[in-house]
Design a protein around this motif. Structure first.
Motif, short mmCIF file in Angstrom:
data_model
loop_
_atom_site.label_atom_id
_atom_site.label_comp_id
_atom_site.label_asym_id
_atom_site.label_seq_id
_atom_site.Cartn_x
_atom_site.Cartn_y
_atom_site.Cartn_z
N VAL A 131 0.85 -1.20 0.00
CA VAL A 131 0.00 0.00 0.00
C VAL A 131 0.88 1.25 0.00
CG1 VAL A 131 -1.61 1.35 1.38
CG2 VAL A 131 -2.03 -1.08 1.03
N ALA A 132 1.91 1.25 0.84
CA ALA A 132 2.82 2.39 0.88
C ALA A 132 3.54 2.55 -0.46
CB ALA A 132 3.82 2.20 2.01
N PHE A 133 3.96 1.46 -1.06
CA PHE A 133 4.63 1.49 -2.36
C PHE A 133 3.69 2.01 -3.44
CE2 PHE A 133 6.22 -0.70 -6.23
CZ PHE A 133 7.46 -0.11 -6.28
N SER A 134 2.42 1.61 -3.41
CA SER A 134 1.44 2.07 -4.38
C SER A 134 1.21 3.58 -4.26
CB SER A 134 0.11 1.35 -4.20
OG SER A 134 0.25 -0.02 -4.44
N VAL A 135 1.09 4.06 -3.04
CA VAL A 135 0.90 5.50 -2.82
C VAL A 135 2.13 6.27 -3.31
CG1 VAL A 135 0.66 7.28 -1.04
CG2 VAL A 135 -0.75 5.21 -0.95
N PHE A 136 3.32 5.73 -3.03
CA PHE A 136 4.55 6.36 -3.50
C PHE A 136 4.58 6.44 -5.03
CE2 PHE A 136 9.01 5.80 -4.85
CZ PHE A 136 9.52 6.99 -4.40
N LEU A 137 4.19 5.37 -5.72
CA LEU A 137 4.19 5.37 -7.18
C LEU A 137 3.15 6.33 -7.75
CD1 LEU A 137 4.74 1.63 -8.08
CD2 LEU A 137 6.33 3.52 -8.29
N ILE A 138 2.00 6.45 -7.10
CA ILE A 138 0.97 7.38 -7.55
C ILE A 138 1.48 8.82 -7.41
CG2 ILE A 138 -1.32 8.29 -7.01
CD1 ILE A 138 -2.11 5.36 -6.33
N LEU A 139 2.14 9.12 -6.30
CA LEU A 139 2.69 10.46 -6.11
C LEU A 139 3.79 10.76 -7.12
CD1 LEU A 139 2.84 10.66 -2.21
CD2 LEU A 139 1.22 11.78 -3.76
#
Length: 64
Positions: A39-47
């Motif tokens: 989840v943290a990795f996904s949010v990082f990639l979206i940002l």
């Protein structure tokens, strides 16, 4: 749809990586840890995708 697939792929890949590292280190596999990291990795990639521009840079000094 792209955000759903991003989460699915990141959850799959991070969970596999978590399993392999847990097996190598001989510790207990934790699915919750892998999902939290994904989840943290996904949010990082979206940002990151929001910050990077979509168009290519214009060539400076090139005249047609």
């Amino acid at each position: 749809m792209k955000y759903i697939m991003l989460f699915i792929w990141s959850a799959l890949l991070v969970s596999v990586l978590n399993y392999v590292v847990a097996s190598i280190q001989n510790v207990e596999f934790s699915l919750n840890l892998g999902l939290g990291i994904s989840v943290a990795f996904s949010v990082f990639l979206i940002l990151i995708s929001a910050v990077i521009p979509n168009e290519s840079p214009k060539q400076v000094g090139h005249q047609q």
